[in-house]
Motif scaffolding. Structure first.
Motif, PDB file in Angstrom:
ATOM      1  N   CYS A   1       0.854  -1.186   0.000  1.00 46.60           N
ATOM      2  CA  CYS A   1       0.000   0.000   0.000  1.00 46.60           C
ATOM      3  C   CYS A   1       0.892   1.240   0.000  1.00 46.60           C
ATOM      4  CB  CYS A   1      -0.915  -0.007   1.230  1.00 46.60           C
ATOM      5  SG  CYS A   1      -1.888   1.496   1.448  1.00 46.60           S
ATOM      6  N   GLN A   2       0.458   2.259  -0.717  1.00 43.78           N
ATOM      7  CA  GLN A   2       1.212   3.513  -0.772  1.00 43.78           C
ATOM      8  C   GLN A   2       0.258   4.686  -0.607  1.00 43.78           C
ATOM      9  OE1 GLN A   2       3.071   5.676  -4.411  1.00 43.78           O
ATOM     10  NE2 GLN A   2       4.741   4.398  -3.622  1.00 43.78           N
ATOM     11  N   ALA A   3       0.608   5.572   0.298  1.00 45.74           N
ATOM     12  CA  ALA A   3      -0.160   6.800   0.519  1.00 45.74           C
ATOM     13  C   ALA A   3       0.755   7.986   0.257  1.00 45.74           C
ATOM     14  CB  ALA A   3      -0.715   6.855   1.936  1.00 45.74           C
ATOM     15  N   ARG A   4       0.213   9.008  -0.399  1.00 43.78           N
ATOM     16  CA  ARG A   4       1.006  10.177  -0.775  1.00 43.78           C
ATOM     17  C   ARG A   4       0.293  11.461  -0.366  1.00 43.78           C
ATOM     18  NH1 ARG A   4       1.109   6.778  -5.351  1.00 43.78           N
ATOM     19  NH2 ARG A   4      -0.704   7.902  -6.158  1.00 43.78           N
ATOM     20  N   SER A   5       1.093  12.479  -0.170  1.00 42.59           N
ATOM     21  CA  SER A   5       0.569  13.824   0.070  1.00 42.59           C
ATOM     22  C   SER A   5       1.686  14.805  -0.289  1.00 42.59           C
ATOM     23  CB  SER A   5       0.124  14.005   1.519  1.00 42.59           C
ATOM     24  OG  SER A   5      -0.498  15.266   1.694  1.00 42.59           O
ATOM     25  N   SER A   6       1.388  16.086  -0.211  1.00 45.91           N
ATOM     26  CA  SER A   6       2.390  17.083  -0.567  1.00 45.91           C
ATOM     27  C   SER A   6       2.142  18.367   0.217  1.00 45.91           C
ATOM     28  CB  SER A   6       2.366  17.370  -2.072  1.00 45.91           C
ATOM     29  OG  SER A   6       1.174  18.050  -2.429  1.00 45.91           O
ATOM     30  N   TYR A   7       3.178  19.164   0.288  1.00 42.81           N
ATOM     31  CA  TYR A   7       3.126  20.464   0.958  1.00 42.81           C
ATOM     32  C   TYR A   7       3.772  21.494   0.038  1.00 42.81           C
ATOM     33  CZ  TYR A   7       2.453  17.418   4.991  1.00 42.81           C
ATOM     34  OH  TYR A   7       1.990  16.445   5.856  1.00 42.81           O
ATOM     35  N   VAL A   8       3.014  22.479  -0.360  1.00 40.67           N
ATOM     36  CA  VAL A   8       3.579  23.600  -1.103  1.00 40.67           C
ATOM     37  C   VAL A   8       4.151  24.603  -0.112  1.00 40.67           C
ATOM     38  CG1 VAL A   8       2.082  23.257  -3.102  1.00 40.67           C
ATOM     39  CG2 VAL A   8       1.306  24.708  -1.217  1.00 40.67           C
ATOM     40  N   SER A   9       4.793  25.632  -0.627  1.00 40.87           N
ATOM     41  CA  SER A   9       5.493  26.570   0.247  1.00 40.87           C
ATOM     42  C   SER A   9       4.549  27.258   1.223  1.00 40.87           C
ATOM     43  CB  SER A   9       6.228  27.619  -0.602  1.00 40.87           C
ATOM     44  OG  SER A   9       5.321  28.290  -1.470  1.00 40.87           O
ATOM     45  N   SER A  10       3.313  27.516   0.804  1.00 39.36           N
ATOM     46  CA  SER A  10       2.365  28.182   1.703  1.00 39.36           C
ATOM     47  C   SER A  10       1.875  27.270   2.814  1.00 39.36           C
ATOM     48  CB  SER A  10       1.160  28.699   0.907  1.00 39.36           C
ATOM     49  OG  SER A  10       0.493  27.630   0.261  1.00 39.36           O
ATOM     50  N   GLU A  11       2.081  25.967   2.687  1.00 45.09           N
ATOM     51  CA  GLU A  11       1.657  25.015   3.707  1.00 45.09           C
ATOM     52  C   GLU A  11       2.798  24.607   4.632  1.00 45.09           C
ATOM     53  OE1 GLU A  11      -1.822  22.900   0.986  1.00 45.09           O
ATOM     54  OE2 GLU A  11       0.154  21.976   1.165  1.00 45.09           O
ATOM     55  N   ILE A  12       3.969  25.204   4.460  1.00 40.11           N
ATOM     56  CA  ILE A  12       5.095  24.976   5.361  1.00 40.11           C
ATOM     57  C   ILE A  12       5.166  26.169   6.307  1.00 40.11           C
ATOM     58  CG2 ILE A  12       7.576  24.599   5.518  1.00 40.11           C
ATOM     59  CD1 ILE A  12       7.510  23.458   2.704  1.00 40.11           C
ATOM     60  N   LYS A  13       4.822  25.960   7.552  1.00 36.56           N
ATOM     61  CA  LYS A  13       4.725  27.032   8.543  1.00 36.56           C
ATOM     62  C   LYS A  13       6.031  27.144   9.315  1.00 36.56           C
ATOM     63  CE  LYS A  13       0.495  27.896   7.444  1.00 36.56           C
ATOM     64  NZ  LYS A  13       0.164  29.143   6.728  1.00 36.56           N
ATOM     65  N   TRP A  14       6.629  28.323   9.219  1.00 37.19           N
ATOM     66  CA  TRP A  14       7.903  28.583   9.905  1.00 37.19           C
ATOM     67  C   TRP A  14       7.610  29.059  11.324  1.00 37.19           C
ATOM     68  CZ3 TRP A  14      12.685  28.257   7.180  1.00 37.19           C
ATOM     69  CH2 TRP A  14      13.815  28.563   7.962  1.00 37.19           C
ATOM     70  N   GLY A  15       8.240  28.406  12.293  1.00 39.09           N
ATOM     71  CA  GLY A  15       8.084  28.811  13.687  1.00 39.09           C
ATOM     72  C   GLY A  15       6.893  28.182  14.374  1.00 39.09           C
ATOM     73  N   TYR A  16       6.555  26.956  14.014  1.00 37.73           N
ATOM     74  CA  TYR A  16       5.427  26.253  14.626  1.00 37.73           C
ATOM     75  C   TYR A  16       5.859  24.853  15.025  1.00 37.73           C
ATOM     76  CZ  TYR A  16       2.107  29.848  13.178  1.00 37.73           C
ATOM     77  OH  TYR A  16       1.410  31.034  13.028  1.00 37.73           O
ATOM     78  N   ARG A  17       5.074  24.270  15.939  1.00 39.36           N
ATOM     79  CA  ARG A  17       5.226  22.876  16.329  1.00 39.36           C
ATOM     80  C   ARG A  17       3.863  22.205  16.343  1.00 39.36           C
ATOM     81  NH1 ARG A  17       8.729  24.057  21.075  1.00 39.36           N
ATOM     82  NH2 ARG A  17      10.903  24.024  20.370  1.00 39.36           N
TER      83      ARG A  17
END
Length: 399
Positions: free
Chosen positions: A292-308
């Motif tokens: 089984c393979q699951a995929r997803s992606s993150y564009v630059s606007s979905e990468i949050k700087w300074g968060y946990r």
């Protein structure tokens, strides 16, 4: 000393950049649901699809697959029904329906409809007993053998195709979830890119592994433009951290070091960058053993700087409980608003230089003096969180 340098570089992410990220539209390479946003056009060698007809049928959508399934059986029944009717017509069986002394090829076959019904009974091995082939018709016996063999082949092919279509593990990937956002924050004194994965089912994914790719167009030194260039992102391949025991949600961490493609990326640079991080989770389904393979992606606007990520695992009375309501939740934390390269350069400049001996190595006396100078500084500096978390932030439970 290094903590003072980090605190001096900490700034809040500008709201203007956040607004620009939200309004900008980015063309995805892989959608959030894992489907690849690529269409193949101008394929001239279409015969290649027919050479692998089984995979072609399995890859069809359900409505087309069912249409082909019904069409194949219907055409087969009609074809052999026509052959039975043709034999009866050529032998003259249809002209001696009322002659009791005439021995037809198939008893009680008096029209094309009855021949069609006999074809269905023969291929599906129903055998109602009303229409029966006689031993005075060698051509009918030969046709019966051909239809029995071809009918078995059609049944094996179509039923096998439907079985593979039903048992495909694509739906199993629906219960493998990725966090909506990826985050960048400090972990053990280093900038890290992180995202979270989880499995909603109680049955586990065996031999689960995670991979990540950076999708970004580039131009070589020779002037060649490479669209959608793929670069590996190390998520623990060298240490074995990419092999997951996915019982509870896990945070996948990529350390931004000199070999990382994010070494020179800062918050301001990330806001204006057109890139996409594709994450791939693979493993075997415990119930069926299929991959089984699951995929997803993150564009630059979905990468949050300074968060946990907000912790989701809690200890209850005799068991651990996962709160999936907080699976996608993140909270803000103090993080240097500069790239990992700039942070490393500032930390390097802040270190006190050591006097070197004649051999080019620091002498024991120099090391002892440096340790004495560092002791009062370390005592005077208040102890803070190494990972840069804000005071009052939610404490993460360590299990």
């Amino acid at each position: 000393m290094e903590q003072d340098v980090e605190s001096s570089a900490i700034n809040k992410f500008p709201k203007q950049l956040v607004d620009m990220e939200r309004t900008r539209r980015v063309q995805r390479y892989v959608r959030k649901d894992g489907k690849c946003n690529v269409h193949h056009g101008n394929v001239r060698e279409t015969y290649r699809y027919l050479t692998d007809i089984f995979t072609t049928l399995v890859d069809l959508k359900w409505r087309f697959n069912l249409f082909v399934f019904i069409l194949v059986y219907t055409v087969t029944w009609l074809f052999f029904g026509f052959m039975w009717w043709l034999i009866a017509y050529l032998r003259g069986d249809l002209d001696h329906l009322a002659d009791n002394l005439w021995t037809p090829c198939v008893n009680n076959l008096n029209s094309f409809v009855s021949a069609f019904l006999f074809s269905i009974e023969t291929e599906t091995t129903i055998g109602y007993g009303y229409r029966v082939i006689t031993d005075k018709c060698p051509e009918g016996i030969l046709l019966l053998l051909v239809q029995s063999v071809l009918g078995s082949i059609v049944n094996a092919f179509m039923v096998g195709c439907m079985f593979v279509k039903i048992s495909q593990p694509k739906k199993r990937a629906e219960t493998l979830v990725f966090s909506t956002h990826a985050v960048v924050s400090m972990r053990d004194g280093r900038l890290c890119l992180m995202f979270r994965v989880g499995d909603l089912r109680n049955s586990h994914i065996v031999e689960a592994s995670i991979r990540a790719k950076l999708i970004k167009s580039k131009q070589t030194k020779e002037g060649e433009f490479i669209p959608l260039n793929q670069t590996d992102i190390n998520v623990g391949y060298s240490t074995g951290d990419d092999r997951l025991f996915l019982v509870s949600p896990l945070i996948i961490c990529h350390e931004i070091n000199q070999s990382s493609p994010f070494w020179d990326v800062s918050p301001a640079h990330l806001a204006n960058e057109e890139l996409e991080v594709v994450v791939i989770l693979e493993g075997m389904v415990e119930a069926t053993g299929m991959t089984c393979q699951a995929r997803s992606s993150y564009v630059s606007s979905e990468i949050k700087w300074g968060y946990r990520f907000t912790p989701v695992l809690t200890l209850e009375d005799g068991f651990y409980e996962v709160d999936y309501n907080s699976f996608h939740d993140i909270y803000q934390t103090n993080t240097p608003a500069c790239s990992a390269r700039e942070l490393a350069d500032m930390s390097e400049r802040a270190r006190p230089p050591l006097a070197c001996s004649l051999a080019g190595k620091p002498s024991q006396q120099d090391l002892a003096e440096a340790d004495k100078e560092a002791e009062p500084q370390s005592k005077s500096v208040p102890q803070t969180e190494r990972n840069g978390d804000v005071s009052g932030a939610e404490k993460e439970s360590k299990v």
